[in-house]
Write an enzyme that holds these catalytic residues in place. Structure first.
Site, PDB file in Angstrom:
ATOM      1  N   HIS A  50       0.691  -1.152   0.024  1.00 19.64           N
ATOM      2  CA  HIS A  50      -0.011  -0.120  -0.098  1.00 19.64           C
ATOM      3  C   HIS A  50       0.790   1.305  -0.016  1.00 19.64           C
ATOM      4  CE1 HIS A  50       0.563  -0.802   4.354  1.00 19.64           C
ATOM      5  NE2 HIS A  50       0.856   0.549   4.320  1.00 19.64           N
TER       6      HIS A  50
HETATM    7  P1  TYD Z   1      -1.862  -2.918   7.580  1.00 22.51           P
HETATM    8  O1  TYD Z   1      -1.460  -1.597   7.520  1.00 22.51           O
HETATM    9  O2  TYD Z   1      -2.426  -3.721   6.381  1.00 22.51           O
HETATM   10  O3  TYD Z   1      -0.606  -4.029   7.753  1.00 22.51           O
HETATM   11  P2  TYD Z   1       0.759  -4.110   7.023  1.00 22.51           P
HETATM   12  O4  TYD Z   1       1.203  -2.920   6.132  1.00 22.51           O
HETATM   13  O5  TYD Z   1       1.890  -4.335   7.801  1.00 22.51           O
HETATM   14  O6  TYD Z   1       0.494  -5.381   5.890  1.00 22.51           O
HETATM   15  O7  TYD Z   1      -2.650  -3.387   8.744  1.00 22.51           O
HETATM   16  C1  TYD Z   1      -3.124  -4.833   9.399  1.00 22.51           C
HETATM   17  C2  TYD Z   1      -4.421  -4.549  10.235  1.00 22.51           C
HETATM   18  O8  TYD Z   1      -4.083  -3.842  11.316  1.00 22.51           O
HETATM   19  C3  TYD Z   1      -5.472  -3.676   9.210  1.00 22.51           C
HETATM   20  O9  TYD Z   1      -6.627  -4.272   9.584  1.00 22.51           O
HETATM   21  C4  TYD Z   1      -5.192  -2.347   9.932  1.00 22.51           C
HETATM   22  C5  TYD Z   1      -5.080  -2.510  11.413  1.00 22.51           C
HETATM   23  N1  TYD Z   1      -4.065  -1.637  11.754  1.00 22.51           N
HETATM   24  C6  TYD Z   1      -4.456  -0.870  12.861  1.00 22.51           C
HETATM   25  O10 TYD Z   1      -5.748  -1.017  13.241  1.00 22.51           O
HETATM   26  N2  TYD Z   1      -3.697   0.215  13.444  1.00 22.51           N
HETATM   27  C7  TYD Z   1      -2.535   0.373  12.898  1.00 22.51           C
HETATM   28  O11 TYD Z   1      -1.770   1.476  13.586  1.00 22.51           O
HETATM   29  C8  TYD Z   1      -2.036  -0.317  11.668  1.00 22.51           C
HETATM   30  C9  TYD Z   1      -0.714   0.086  10.990  1.00 22.51           C
HETATM   31  C10 TYD Z   1      -2.669  -1.465  11.264  1.00 22.51           C
END
Ligand code: TYD
Length: 133
Positions: A50
């Site tokens: 992303h």
């Molecule tokens: P995501 O940003 O998709 O993880 P990565 O980039 O490491 O693959 O986040 C995973 C899940 O956690 C998603 O459901 C959003 C949640 N999340 C939060 O609630 N707070 C946060 O600060 C972050 C980074 C993620």
């Protein structure tokens, strides 16, 4: 400046060991509003995929190692984070992926805003579309 912007973190060492303190707008070039960390990542799993519309982040691999791919829509670069001594700036509008997590990897990320799903661009074609506007 290239895509890879690494900050050397200041070490406060003495004969007991080493300590790094991160302070907003000092060793970290923004005010810190959120800290999260990724750990216990399963074998072969990649994360991220992303970009953020506005969020600025600093990633520090405090244990183990992982590989980042950063992509600004024009070029792509890889960097391996394998030391707690260095932080990688992930600027807004940079598509990023994390690969090759070691079993012991603890990836800590400092962010200049609280979590906001509306700030995410999770579709690569949308990202490229926004870059090319
Ligand atoms: P995501 O940003 O998709 O993880 P990565 O980039 O490491 O693959 O986040 C995973 C899940 O956690 C998603 O459901 C959003 C949640 N999340 C939060 O609630 N707070 C946060 O600060 C972050 C980074 C993620």
């Amino acid at each position: 400046m290239g895509l890879i912007n690494i900050i050397n973190l200041p070490v406060l060492g003495d004969d007991r060991g080493r300590l790094i303190a991160l302070e907003g707008s000092k060793s970290v070039p923004f005010e810190i509003k959120r800290v999260y960390y990724v750990f216990d990542t399963r074998k072969g799993i990649a994360r991220g995929f992303h970009a953020h519309k506005a969020l600025k982040q600093l990633a520090v691999c405090v244990a183990g190692s992982c590989r980042f791919v950063l992509d600004n829509g024009l070029e792509k670069e890889d960097v391996i984070l394998d030391t707690p001594l260095k932080g990688l700036i992930i600027d807004k509008m940079i598509w990023h992926e994390m690969h090759d997590f070691s079993d012991d990897c603890v990836l800590m990320v400092l962010a200049d805003e609280v979590y906001d799903e509306d700030d995410y661009i999770r579709n690569y074609e949308n990202f490229i579309g926004i870059i090319n506007v």
